[in-house]
Design an enzyme around this catalytic site. Structure first.
Site, PDB file in Angstrom:
ATOM      1  CG  HIS A 153       3.949  12.396  -3.745  1.00  0.00           C
ATOM      2  ND1 HIS A 153       3.098  13.404  -4.154  1.00  0.00           N
ATOM      3  CD2 HIS A 153       3.634  11.333  -4.537  1.00  0.00           C
ATOM      4  CE1 HIS A 153       2.322  12.967  -5.139  1.00  0.00           C
ATOM      5  NE2 HIS A 153       2.643  11.702  -5.400  1.00  0.00           N
TER       6      HIS A 153
ATOM      7  CG  HIS B 179       2.909   6.630  -6.274  1.00  0.00           C
ATOM      8  ND1 HIS B 179       1.606   6.486  -5.878  1.00  0.00           N
ATOM      9  CD2 HIS B 179       3.087   7.945  -6.530  1.00  0.00           C
ATOM     10  CE1 HIS B 179       1.010   7.659  -5.906  1.00  0.00           C
ATOM     11  NE2 HIS B 179       1.882   8.568  -6.294  1.00  0.00           N
TER      12      HIS B 179
ATOM     13  CG  HIS C  14      -2.187  11.680  -5.573  1.00  0.00           C
ATOM     14  ND1 HIS C  14      -1.808  10.913  -4.519  1.00  0.00           N
ATOM     15  CD2 HIS C  14      -1.183  11.595  -6.498  1.00  0.00           C
ATOM     16  CE1 HIS C  14      -0.617  10.378  -4.783  1.00  0.00           C
ATOM     17  NE2 HIS C  14      -0.221  10.763  -5.973  1.00  0.00           N
TER      18      HIS C  14
ATOM     19  CD  GLU D  40      -0.717  14.072 -10.726  1.00  0.00           C
ATOM     20  OE1 GLU D  40      -1.568  13.322 -10.208  1.00  0.00           O
ATOM     21  OE2 GLU D  40       0.344  13.635 -11.228  1.00  0.00           O
TER      22      GLU D  40
ATOM     23  CG  ASP E 160       4.417  11.285  -8.471  1.00  0.00           C
ATOM     24  OD1 ASP E 160       3.803  10.497  -7.718  1.00  0.00           O
ATOM     25  OD2 ASP E 160       3.849  11.926  -9.377  1.00  0.00           O
ATOM     26  CG  ASP E 161       5.027   7.328 -10.010  1.00  0.00           C
ATOM     27  OD1 ASP E 161       4.716   6.318  -9.371  1.00  0.00           O
ATOM     28  OD2 ASP E 161       4.284   8.318 -10.131  1.00  0.00           O
TER      29      ASP E 161
HETATM   30  N1  ADE Z   1      -0.050   6.759  -9.122  1.00  0.00           N
HETATM   31  C1  ADE Z   1       1.283   6.769  -9.300  1.00  0.00           C
HETATM   32  N2  ADE Z   1       1.702   8.010  -9.595  1.00  0.00           N
HETATM   33  C2  ADE Z   1       0.612   8.805  -9.607  1.00  0.00           C
HETATM   34  C3  ADE Z   1       0.393  10.195  -9.828  1.00  0.00           C
HETATM   35  N3  ADE Z   1       1.383  11.037 -10.145  1.00  0.00           N
HETATM   36  N4  ADE Z   1      -0.864  10.659  -9.760  1.00  0.00           N
HETATM   37  C4  ADE Z   1      -1.872   9.834  -9.472  1.00  0.00           C
HETATM   38  N5  ADE Z   1      -1.716   8.532  -9.242  1.00  0.00           N
HETATM   39  C5  ADE Z   1      -0.482   8.019  -9.301  1.00  0.00           C
HETATM   40 ZN    ZN Z   2       1.722  10.526  -6.805  1.00  0.00          ZN
END
Ligand code: ADE
Ligand code: ZN
Length: 346
Positions: A24, A26, A204, A207, A285-286
């Site tokens: 996971h 992005h 997703h 969340e 994630d990011d």
């Molecule tokens: N796009 C990038 N990160 C995300 C996240 N945590 N939740 C939904 N979309 C995303």
């Molecule tokens: Zn994500």
């Protein structure tokens, strides 16, 4: 191998050196502010922030949407295939230091095609980075195309059409962006088509959105993994279903705190997910926006939650291989390497 005999003070080193898969990430969320500024200069793109420090200072989020607004602005510096390749190579180098041996990367084509960057440009740069990651770093990888859920299903279908000439260069599709108000069932027909095409399916869910979204991702979209899914604990029947079918959850601890899903890491429900027998994994994630890559996520979450043991650590990494879309033969090899690292005599 008996992880229970491993003392807790050996855990941080073990967490860092053990082989693991990231499922996971992005790839646009790996764009560090320094690279955003370098690419902006290279491409003549002007940014709303005067400096790297000013941009980084803006990374104070109150929820998912407040992050997405700044994340989509950051991606505006990506114009050429080389930009996508440089971004992904920077991630792979970082992943290598964290002993990530396999990564499945999300990418958001609609964020780029909306700005006039072709799908071909995006996938050419990312595919080239994936090839180089294997050849130069020994990291295997795959690409997963995410549909933006704040856009329409019709737009998702149009993106799928653009992507199909490059079908061999991505393994599956996912669903990301603003969750609240955009339930999985909005994308029922496009996911059904992707399933017919033999694409792997993830989404997703849970969340910020309720457990009902996890149910519909499973039962309507028929996804194989749930990204995040932490709100599943609110529904005991859903927890039973996830445990029974070993549906993986790709959990992202630092992300969850930065986006205020949990107030602190000490309140994160990762131990509850694991102790309920779910196939939970840890992911970043990011990472450029949320304060850390894979090992940072592992070290911080274990530090904040003393009930997490070496057995949990081993389980999380074993889960990451089990939940990946790699071959069974490959999974077995990784699992053996993992067990060796966790053997008390190692
Ligand atoms: N796009 C990038 N990160 C995300 C996240 N945590 N939740 C939904 N979309 C995303
Ligand atoms: Zn994500």
């Amino acid at each position: 191998m008996n992880p229970d005999t491993i003392p807790r003070d050996r855990l941080p080193a073990l967490l860092c050196t053990a082989p693991k898969a990231e499922l996971h990430i992005h790839i646009e969320g790996s764009l560090e502010p320094e690279l955003i500024f370098a690419l902006a200069q290279r491409n003549g793109v002007s940014l709303a922030y005067p400096s790297v420090d000013a941009l980084r200072a803006a990374y104070a989020f109150t929820d998912l949407q407040s992050f997405l607004d700044i994340y989509y602005a950051g991606a505006s510096v990506l114009l050429k295939a080389q930009d996508f390749e440089d971004m992904a190579m920077a991630y792979f180098h970082r992943a290598k230091t964290d002993h990530v041996v396999h990564a499945e990367l999300f990418f958001d084509p609609q964020t780029h095609t909306a700005r006039g960057v072709s799908f071909e440009t995006v996938i050419a740069g990312l595919s080239r980075a994936c090839e180089r990651a294997q050849n130069e770093l020994g990291i295997s990888s795959a690409l997963i195309l995410c549909f933006l859920r704040h856009l329409s299903e019709e737009e998702a279908f149009a993106t799928l059409e653009e992507a199909l000439p490059f079908r061999g260069q991505f393994i599956g599709v996912g669903l990301d962006s603003s969750e609240r108000g955009h339930p999985p069932e909005k994308f029922a027909r496009v996911f059904a088509r992707c399933r017919e095409l033999g694409l792997r399916l993830v989404a997703h869910a849970g969340e910020e959105g309720p457990p009902e979204y996890v149910w519909s991702a499973l039962d309507v979209l028929k996804v194989e993994r749930i990204d995040h899914g932490v709100r599943s604990v609110e529904d005991p029947l859903l927890m039973q279903r996830l445990a029974r079918d070993r549906v993986p959850l790709t959990v992202c601890p630092l992300s969850n705190v930065k986006l205020c899903v949990f107030k602190t890491l000490a309140e994160h429900n990762l131990p509850a997910l694991l102790d309920a027998g779910l196939c939970a994994t840890v992911n970043s994630d990011d990472p450029a926006y949320f304060g850390g890559y894979m090992n940072q996520n592992f070290v911080e979450v274990f530090d904040a939650l003393p009930q997490l043991t070496a057995r949990h650590a081993h389980q999380l990494m074993a889960n990451s291989f089990e939940a990946s879309f790699a071959s069974d033969a490959q999974k077995l090899q990784w699992r053996e390497a993992l067990d060796n690292v966790f053997s008390p005599t190692a």
